[in-house]
Motif scaffolding. Structure first.
Motif, PDB file in Angstrom:
ATOM      1  N   VAL A  86       0.876  -1.169   0.000  1.00  0.00           N
ATOM      2  CA  VAL A  86       0.000   0.000   0.000  1.00  0.00           C
ATOM      3  C   VAL A  86       0.916   1.223   0.000  1.00  0.00           C
ATOM      4  O   VAL A  86       1.756   1.377   0.901  1.00  0.00           O
ATOM      5  N   LYS A  87       0.744   2.098  -0.988  1.00  0.00           N
ATOM      6  CA  LYS A  87       1.634   3.249  -1.152  1.00  0.00           C
ATOM      7  C   LYS A  87       0.862   4.548  -0.978  1.00  0.00           C
ATOM      8  O   LYS A  87      -0.222   4.726  -1.522  1.00  0.00           O
ATOM      9  N   ALA A  88       1.439   5.465  -0.192  1.00  0.00           N
ATOM     10  CA  ALA A  88       0.886   6.808  -0.031  1.00  0.00           C
ATOM     11  C   ALA A  88       1.415   7.696  -1.159  1.00  0.00           C
ATOM     12  O   ALA A  88       2.630   7.825  -1.346  1.00  0.00           O
ATOM     13  N   LEU A  89       0.496   8.311  -1.897  1.00  0.00           N
ATOM     14  CA  LEU A  89       0.876   9.143  -3.041  1.00  0.00           C
ATOM     15  C   LEU A  89       0.996  10.611  -2.643  1.00  0.00           C
ATOM     16  O   LEU A  89       0.718  10.993  -1.500  1.00  0.00           O
ATOM     17  N   GLU A  90       1.379  11.435  -3.581  1.00  0.00           N
ATOM     18  CA  GLU A  90       1.661  12.839  -3.293  1.00  0.00           C
ATOM     19  C   GLU A  90       0.430  13.617  -2.834  1.00  0.00           C
ATOM     20  O   GLU A  90       0.545  14.585  -2.095  1.00  0.00           O
ATOM     21  N   ASN A  91      -0.739  13.202  -3.268  1.00  0.00           N
ATOM     22  CA  ASN A  91      -1.944  13.971  -2.953  1.00  0.00           C
ATOM     23  C   ASN A  91      -2.632  13.529  -1.668  1.00  0.00           C
ATOM     24  O   ASN A  91      -3.774  13.885  -1.419  1.00  0.00           O
ATOM     25  N   ILE A  92      -1.961  12.758  -0.832  1.00  0.00           N
ATOM     26  CA  ILE A  92      -2.567  12.301   0.412  1.00  0.00           C
ATOM     27  C   ILE A  92      -2.777  13.489   1.354  1.00  0.00           C
ATOM     28  O   ILE A  92      -1.877  14.309   1.561  1.00  0.00           O
ATOM     29  N   THR A  93      -3.979  13.604   1.913  1.00  0.00           N
ATOM     30  CA  THR A  93      -4.292  14.706   2.837  1.00  0.00           C
ATOM     31  C   THR A  93      -4.771  14.215   4.195  1.00  0.00           C
ATOM     32  O   THR A  93      -4.699  14.952   5.169  1.00  0.00           O
ATOM     33  N   GLU A  94      -5.285  12.991   4.250  1.00  0.00           N
ATOM     34  CA  GLU A  94      -5.761  12.410   5.491  1.00  0.00           C
ATOM     35  C   GLU A  94      -4.962  11.148   5.804  1.00  0.00           C
ATOM     36  O   GLU A  94      -4.544  10.430   4.888  1.00  0.00           O
ATOM     37  N   PRO A  95      -4.730  10.872   7.097  1.00  0.00           N
ATOM     38  CA  PRO A  95      -3.977   9.660   7.444  1.00  0.00           C
ATOM     39  C   PRO A  95      -4.666   8.398   6.927  1.00  0.00           C
ATOM     40  O   PRO A  95      -5.895   8.298   6.930  1.00  0.00           O
ATOM     41  N   VAL A  96      -3.863   7.460   6.468  1.00  0.00           N
ATOM     42  CA  VAL A  96      -4.344   6.125   6.121  1.00  0.00           C
ATOM     43  C   VAL A  96      -3.836   5.188   7.200  1.00  0.00           C
ATOM     44  O   VAL A  96      -2.616   5.053   7.397  1.00  0.00           O
ATOM     45  N   ARG A  97      -4.761   4.566   7.914  1.00  0.00           N
ATOM     46  CA  ARG A  97      -4.397   3.722   9.052  1.00  0.00           C
ATOM     47  C   ARG A  97      -4.972   2.328   8.864  1.00  0.00           C
ATOM     48  O   ARG A  97      -6.189   2.151   8.819  1.00  0.00           O
ATOM     49  N   ILE A  98      -4.104   1.354   8.791  1.00  0.00           N
ATOM     50  CA  ILE A  98      -4.507  -0.045   8.607  1.00  0.00           C
ATOM     51  C   ILE A  98      -4.475  -0.723   9.971  1.00  0.00           C
ATOM     52  O   ILE A  98      -3.417  -0.848  10.594  1.00  0.00           O
ATOM     53  N   SER A  99      -5.635  -1.138  10.434  1.00  0.00           N
ATOM     54  CA  SER A  99      -5.702  -1.813  11.733  1.00  0.00           C
ATOM     55  C   SER A  99      -5.563  -3.329  11.601  1.00  0.00           C
ATOM     56  O   SER A  99      -5.042  -3.988  12.494  1.00  0.00           O
ATOM     57  N   HIS A 100      -6.064  -3.884  10.486  1.00  0.00           N
ATOM     58  CA  HIS A 100      -6.021  -5.330  10.272  1.00  0.00           C
ATOM     59  C   HIS A 100      -5.661  -5.632   8.822  1.00  0.00           C
ATOM     60  O   HIS A 100      -6.067  -4.901   7.908  1.00  0.00           O
ATOM     61  N   LEU A 101      -4.947  -6.716   8.640  1.00  0.00           N
ATOM     62  CA  LEU A 101      -4.802  -7.337   7.330  1.00  0.00           C
ATOM     63  C   LEU A 101      -5.172  -8.805   7.504  1.00  0.00           C
ATOM     64  O   LEU A 101      -4.501  -9.543   8.225  1.00  0.00           O
ATOM     65  N   ILE A 102      -6.270  -9.208   6.877  1.00  0.00           N
ATOM     66  CA  ILE A 102      -6.812 -10.560   7.017  1.00  0.00           C
ATOM     67  C   ILE A 102      -6.517 -11.344   5.754  1.00  0.00           C
ATOM     68  O   ILE A 102      -6.682 -10.840   4.638  1.00  0.00           O
ATOM     69  N   THR A 103      -6.056 -12.582   5.919  1.00  0.00           N
ATOM     70  CA  THR A 103      -5.776 -13.450   4.775  1.00  0.00           C
ATOM     71  C   THR A 103      -6.340 -14.839   5.040  1.00  0.00           C
ATOM     72  O   THR A 103      -6.487 -15.272   6.180  1.00  0.00           O
ATOM     73  N   LEU A 104      -6.635 -15.519   3.973  1.00  0.00           N
ATOM     74  CA  LEU A 104      -7.131 -16.902   4.082  1.00  0.00           C
ATOM     75  C   LEU A 104      -6.803 -17.638   2.791  1.00  0.00           C
ATOM     76  O   LEU A 104      -6.972 -17.085   1.700  1.00  0.00           O
TER      77      LEU A 104
END
Length: 759
Positions: A741-759
């Motif tokens: 997951v990449k933050a680009l130049e136009n990011i204005t609000e925090p991106v917060r990942i609490s979980h990554l679920i896999t199966l």
């Protein structure tokens, strides 16, 4: 040629000098220290050519060994040469040992801990008393070596192997342990927003299951230990029966207030009740006789009810159950551990996403799973789907734990309390309980337990206007305070300990009833397990042949019946889902890991990867979730830490393009499911992920199109990939898959990942 007497004198001199040198060297502190690290004894050096020649000359006949006065200086010359040569050999060996000491790695000096899949970091070695003599530090040289080892250990911990920077904290939830108190002190030093690149505050010290493997159970389950355990279990059962008005009333309140009432009468002909009890008795028996199991672990996942909010943590049902049922396990030479991963609703989670995290939120080696997201289930059509998934996934864990649900309301369709108009529950729950009775699944309904005890709540409400379940009411109709509050001198604290319901959260008195109901059921199951173990012993059989953990039959997805509610794509699998959860607390093993930016297999090696761990700060607040009257009582006490709740919202976060990417290495996948959840709130998935043009998500380097995503399984999560397949970016591979997951130049609000679920 020297004569025999002269050669013998020469040999004795050489032997004496060489022995003195070797003895002095061998007794040095450096050598003793080095010996403790060596796996083999030091071997003597090979004799030199000169020494072999002199030794060979002893085969010459004595008559020919005459040394004249002219020859004696030569003998002395040879003696001096040999002595010097021996001294050189000894000093050369000393130098070699020092070089080897410097080459010692941390693995050479560190006791090998049992390697378990869910260990988050290599724990620090604890030197046991029996081994202390072999690693004693006796000089400056050894201390320097140890300093070097410690440095190497720290470098290794920071390396890509341990990945400490990527993992959420696993905490010891036992509030009475000294290790927990130390951990609390360390927690208070963590800043609200973590910015350390190594992100060490999230690295675990030790989870409950790691502790359970520090030292095996001391010996087999003997007849003496069996008798002591039986006495403790019977004492608990007798005490609770007396406390709740007798055997029959206790049975009604604590065994019959379940979806499927528990039956310990051997004459019962209800097959579902028989196999349900058999599962629980088998669980107890295996824990008791398995020699290397020293803890019985009950893991709870759930909401703020599980967390014990609006109470001191000390008064939650998990802590009360440890104190009530724990002495029985102590008699068995074991310890009861109740892992409480309950959390408040502020993080935005509910049953839909948290059941996927059963393997991380609690230890994968739990003996019993407890669940209480029931407030969030009311009116939700997916509630039984999540519960059924949890039951099935639990059977894929090593100890195949039964799942027991706590519902604070009344049994579905059986509402007797006049003020309980909002009692939830589906009649289909009864079908689910019977369908999975073989696997020990069941649900306890707290208010039905109160009603079945015989107290006339209807009359109390209609004639006297008393609603025992209104906020902060003291007394449940049977008791006015908890047992441990009976002798409490402080009137405010005593009144607090008599509260049935704080609001929608139970108070200490209701939590005591819940803890008693679980403890009563488990103690009765243990008594039956003990009878069966003793029967095996009396017949000359080893109980391990029947109940050892390794004798437990392996469960496959084909071992389970067809699902009734859950999607077979996800709930008919051979492994429980993987989950990395940045919220607190967790006790188990994560699924995905943040990959080392410099790892050769990282598809984004060389790119900026600098996401940061984030906490909401409530873990720093001792009084978070604690009612005011208890704050007043504990604020000046030394034991106020017993009130601290452990839950907190957390995430791995990016706030600008300078954070670059975060790259997750995914675990082995059976289905191909990949889900991201955001923090914090119940409805963040759409804005944070689905419609966010300031991020890009890649799978094995391939850019994913958000048009293929959907909000699932609740509104804080987005499903990036549904399954493996030709039409999906998810391709089944024999190696690891990577998600970035990449933050680009136009990011204005925090991106917060609490979980990554896999199966």
């Amino acid at each position: 040629m020297p004569d025999a007497s002269a050669l013998e004198e020469f040999g004795l001199e050489v032997e004496h000098e060489n022995h003195a040198l070797v003895t002095n060297s061998g007794s040095s502190t450096a050598d003793n220290t080095f010996a403790s690290f060596s796996n083999s004894e030091r071997r003597p050096t090979t004799p030199s050519k000169v020494q072999r020649s002199l030794l060979a000359s002893t085969n010459v006949k004595y008559s020919r060994l005459r040394v004249s006065a002219i020859q004696r200086p030569g003998v002395l010359k040879w003696s001096l040469i040999v002595i010097i040569f021996a001294a050189v050999i000894v000093f050369f060996n000393i130098g070699q040992e020092e070089t080897m000491e410097e080459a010692i790695t941390p693995e050479d000096t560190e006791a090998k801990s049992d390697s378990k899949a869910y260990q988050l970091l290599r724990p620090k070695v604890k030197v046991h008393q029996d081994d202390a003599a072999s690693v004693e530090v006796v000089d400056d040289k050894r201390e320097k070596v140890e300093e070097k080892v410690d440095t190497n250990k720290q470098e290794e911990k920071d390396s890509n192997e341990s990945l400490a920077h990527s993992q959420p904290l696993t905490v010891d939830d036992n509030i009475d342990s000294s290790e927990t108190q130390e951990k609390k002190e360390e927690t208070t030093k963590v800043e609200e927003t973590t910015t350390d690149k190594n992100l060490e505050p999230f690295a675990p010290d030790k989870d409950e299951h790691e502790k359970s493997n520090e030292k095996p159970n001391d010996g087999s389950f003997t007849i003496e230990r069996l008798k002591a355990t039986r006495e403790a279990a019977q004492n608990l059962v007798s005490m609770l029966q007396e406390y709740y008005g007798g055997k029959d009333q206790s049975k009604k309140m604590m065994l019959e207030s379940w979806l499927l009432p528990w039956e310990f009468d051997p004459q019962t002909n209800d097959t579902d009740k028989v196999v349900m009890k058999e599962k629980l008795v088998d669980t107890m028996a295996r824990a008791l006789v398995t020699e290397d199991q020293k803890e019985f672990i009950i893991g709870t996942i759930g909401s703020s009810v599980a967390a014990g909010h609006d109470n001191c943590n000390f008064d939650s049902w998990e802590r009360q159950m440890e104190r009530t049922f724990g002495p029985v396990w102590e008699a068995a030479g074991m310890k009861l551990v109740c892992q409480n991963s309950g959390e408040g609703g502020g993080c935005g989670d509910d049953f839909a996403n948290q059941v996927f995290c059963i393997k991380q939120n609690v230890s994968p080696n739990i003996d019993i799973a407890q669940y209480t997201w029931t407030y969030f289930e009311v009116g939700n059509e997916h509630a039984l789907e999540a519960r059924e998934s949890l039951v099935r996934w639990a059977q894929m864990l090593p100890r195949q734990p039964p799942v027991h649900v706590l519902n604070t309301f009344e049994l579905p369709g059986k509402t007797y309390l006049p003020a309980d108009s909002d009692s939830g529950g589906s009649m289909m729950e009864y079908d689910l309980a019977r369908y999975y009775a073989k696997y020990g699944y069941n649900a306890f309904y707290m208010r039905s337990g109160y009603v079945k005890g015989g107290y006339d709540y209807t009359t109390a409400f209609k004639e006297n206007g008393v609603n025992h379940f209104e906020p902060n009411h003291v007394g449940d109709g049977y008791h006015n305070v908890t047992r441990y509050g009976e002798n409490e001198a402080d009137p405010n604290r005593k009144a607090s300990l008599g509260v049935v319901m704080r609001n929608w959260h139970p108070g200490p008195l209701a939590f005591q009833f819940v803890a008693d109901a679980f403890s009563y059921l488990y103690a009765k199951s243990m008594l039956e397990a003990l009878d069966r173990i003793e029967g095996e012993m009396n017949n000359g059989k080893d109980p391990l042949d029947t109940w050892a953990a390794k004798k437990r039959k392996i469960m496959l997805k084909t071992s389970l019946p067809e699902p009734k509610f859950c999607d077979p794509l996800y709930c008919t699998v051979d492994e429980a889902p993987g989950c990395i959860n940045y919220e607190r607390p967790t006790y188990g093993w994560w699924g995905a890991k943040v990959e080392d930016p410099n790892d050769n297999f990282n598809p984004h090696k060389g790119e900026l990867q600098n996401w940061q761990l984030w906490l909401d700060g409530q873990e720093l607040d001792l009084w978070h979730g604690v009612p005011k009257q208890d704050q007043f009582f504990f604020e000046d006490r030394d034991d106020k830490e017993v009130c601290r709740h452990l839950d907190a919202c957390g995430a791995i976060s990016a706030t600008s393009k300078d954070n670059g990417s975060v790259v997750f290495r995914l675990p082995k996948q059976e289905v191909g499911l990949v889900v991201l959840c955001g923090c914090c709130g119940k409805d963040v998935a759409t804005e944070m992920f689905l419609n966010n043009s300031a991020i890009e998500v890649r799978y094995n380097g391939k850019l994913l199109d958000p048009i293929t995503w959907d909000v699932w399984p609740n509104r804080k999560c987005v499903r990036l990939l549904k399954k493996f397949g030709a039409a999906s970016a998810a391709a089944a591979t024999t190696g690891h898959n990577y998600l970035s997951v990449k933050a680009l130049e136009n990011i204005t609000e925090p991106v917060r990942i609490s979980h990554l679920i896999t199966l």
